[in-house]
Design a protein around this motif. Structure first.
Motif, short mmCIF file in Angstrom:
data_model
loop_
_atom_site.label_atom_id
_atom_site.label_comp_id
_atom_site.label_asym_id
_atom_site.label_seq_id
_atom_site.Cartn_x
_atom_site.Cartn_y
_atom_site.Cartn_z
N LYS A 9 -4.95 -1.08 4.48
CA LYS A 9 -6.40 -1.05 4.31
C LYS A 9 -7.07 -1.43 5.63
CE LYS A 9 -6.74 -1.78 -0.67
NZ LYS A 9 -7.31 -2.56 -1.76
N GLY A 10 -8.10 -0.66 5.99
CA GLY A 10 -8.84 -0.95 7.21
C GLY A 10 -8.23 -0.39 8.47
N TYR A 40 -0.37 -10.59 10.57
CA TYR A 40 0.86 -11.13 10.00
C TYR A 40 0.73 -11.20 8.48
CZ TYR A 40 4.99 -14.23 9.92
OH TYR A 40 6.23 -14.79 9.73
N GLY A 41 1.62 -10.49 7.76
CA GLY A 41 1.56 -10.48 6.30
C GLY A 41 0.67 -9.40 5.70
N THR A 42 0.06 -8.56 6.54
CA THR A 42 -0.77 -7.46 6.02
C THR A 42 0.07 -6.58 5.09
OG1 THR A 42 -2.17 -7.38 8.00
CG2 THR A 42 -2.06 -5.37 6.68
N PRO A 43 -0.44 -6.26 3.88
CA PRO A 43 0.29 -5.35 2.99
C PRO A 43 0.38 -3.95 3.61
CG PRO A 43 -1.43 -6.54 1.80
CD PRO A 43 -1.66 -6.79 3.26
N LEU A 44 1.59 -3.43 3.70
CA LEU A 44 1.85 -2.09 4.22
C LEU A 44 2.09 -1.16 3.06
CD1 LEU A 44 4.19 -3.12 7.16
CD2 LEU A 44 1.75 -2.57 7.27
N CYS A 45 1.51 0.03 3.13
CA CYS A 45 1.43 0.90 1.95
C CYS A 45 2.12 2.24 2.14
CB CYS A 45 -0.03 1.14 1.61
SG CYS A 45 -0.90 -0.41 1.31
N ALA A 46 2.50 2.84 1.02
CA ALA A 46 3.11 4.16 1.00
C ALA A 46 2.08 5.21 1.43
CB ALA A 46 3.63 4.47 -0.40
N PRO A 47 2.39 6.02 2.46
CA PRO A 47 1.47 7.06 2.91
C PRO A 47 1.43 8.27 1.98
CG PRO A 47 3.47 7.13 4.21
CD PRO A 47 3.59 5.94 3.30
N GLU A 48 2.41 8.34 1.09
CA GLU A 48 2.50 9.38 0.05
C GLU A 48 3.41 8.79 -1.02
OE1 GLU A 48 5.30 12.72 0.55
OE2 GLU A 48 5.45 12.14 2.67
N ASN A 49 3.65 9.51 -2.11
CA ASN A 49 4.61 9.03 -3.11
C ASN A 49 5.99 8.96 -2.44
OD1 ASN A 49 2.60 8.99 -5.08
ND2 ASN A 49 3.05 11.08 -5.72
N GLN A 106 0.38 2.33 -2.61
CA GLN A 106 0.87 1.06 -3.16
C GLN A 106 1.69 0.32 -2.10
OE1 GLN A 106 0.01 -0.23 -6.40
NE2 GLN A 106 -1.50 1.33 -5.88
N ILE A 107 1.91 -0.97 -2.32
CA ILE A 107 2.50 -1.85 -1.30
C ILE A 107 4.02 -1.68 -1.26
CG2 ILE A 107 2.79 -4.25 -0.57
CD1 ILE A 107 0.03 -4.77 -2.02
N GLN A 171 -5.10 2.51 -2.20
CA GLN A 171 -5.89 2.20 -3.39
C GLN A 171 -5.29 1.12 -4.28
OE1 GLN A 171 -9.06 3.49 -4.01
NE2 GLN A 171 -8.77 4.15 -1.90
N TYR A 172 -4.52 0.18 -3.71
CA TYR A 172 -3.99 -0.88 -4.57
C TYR A 172 -5.11 -1.85 -4.96
CZ TYR A 172 -3.69 -3.72 -0.29
OH TYR A 172 -3.98 -4.39 0.87
#
Length: 194
Positions: A9-10, A40-49, A106-107, A171-172
């Motif tokens: 996000k961001g 540090y600790g930023t949630p990293l997300c799936a760029p696709e399924n 999602q994370i 969109q989590y």
């Protein structure tokens, strides 16, 4: 052609600390999100399924300590594009397991500073990494067009710039974030108790 959701996000084009070039076939991405110290600790997300293929560094994975030069990592396969993604320098305990299917946005992991990391071109010693400002924190993201075996990194890398949709935020929800934190905590406790 399918385009990718941002990795956190961001994230903006200003987040790219090192772009894709002949000597670095990946992106290094930093986060300056409010409330987090240098990401540090930023949630990293799936760029696709995605399907989680394997995790490097997680103590429940057979390959757990292979090639820790890049720190901890997670390998994934895109279920929409077939692309392969590798998230590097992440924190050692993840909210996912091998075989999990993770929906777009999602994370998957938490941004960290494991492995050989530098700040301002200077190697960051281990004793400086776990105290503020958590020097060297970033995501090194590699994208490949096909499967790569452990230790084989060259060829078939893709520049993320042609794939990103800069308007697609992960969109989590707060509930999703708390769930990912709870899974990570549970796994951490299992590691401690083993």
């Amino acid at each position: 052609e399918m385009t990718l959701t941002k990795f956190f996000k961001g994230m903006s084009q200003n987040s790219i600390a090192q772009t894709f070039h002949d000597g670095h076939k990946a992106w290094d991405i930093v986060s300056e999100q409010k409330g987090l110290i240098r990401g540090y600790g930023t949630p990293l997300c799936a760029p696709e399924n995605l399907r989680i293929e394997w995790i490097i560094g997680d103590s429940f994975t057979p390959e757990s300590h292979v090639n820790l030069e890049r720190g901890y990592g997670v390998w994934c396969t895109g279920l929409e594009t077939g692309l392969k993604y590798v998230f590097w320098h992440i924190l050692p305990v993840l909210p996912v397991n091998g075989g999990d299917i993770i929906k777009r946005g999602q994370i998957v992991a938490w941004m960290g500073n494991a492995g050989l990391v530098r700040s301002g071109g200077v190697y960051v010693p281990l004793e400086k990494r776990t105290i503020e400002p958590y020097e060297g924190t970033h995501l090194h993201i590699q994208i490949f067009t096909k499967e790569h075996s452990i230790g084989k990194w060259k060829g078939d890398e893709v520049d993320p710039k042609d794939l990103m949709n800069w308007n697609w935020e992960p969109q989590y929800t707060l509930i999703d974030l708390l769930g990912a934190m709870a899974k990570t905590l549970k796994k951490s406790l299992q590691i401690i108790n083993n």
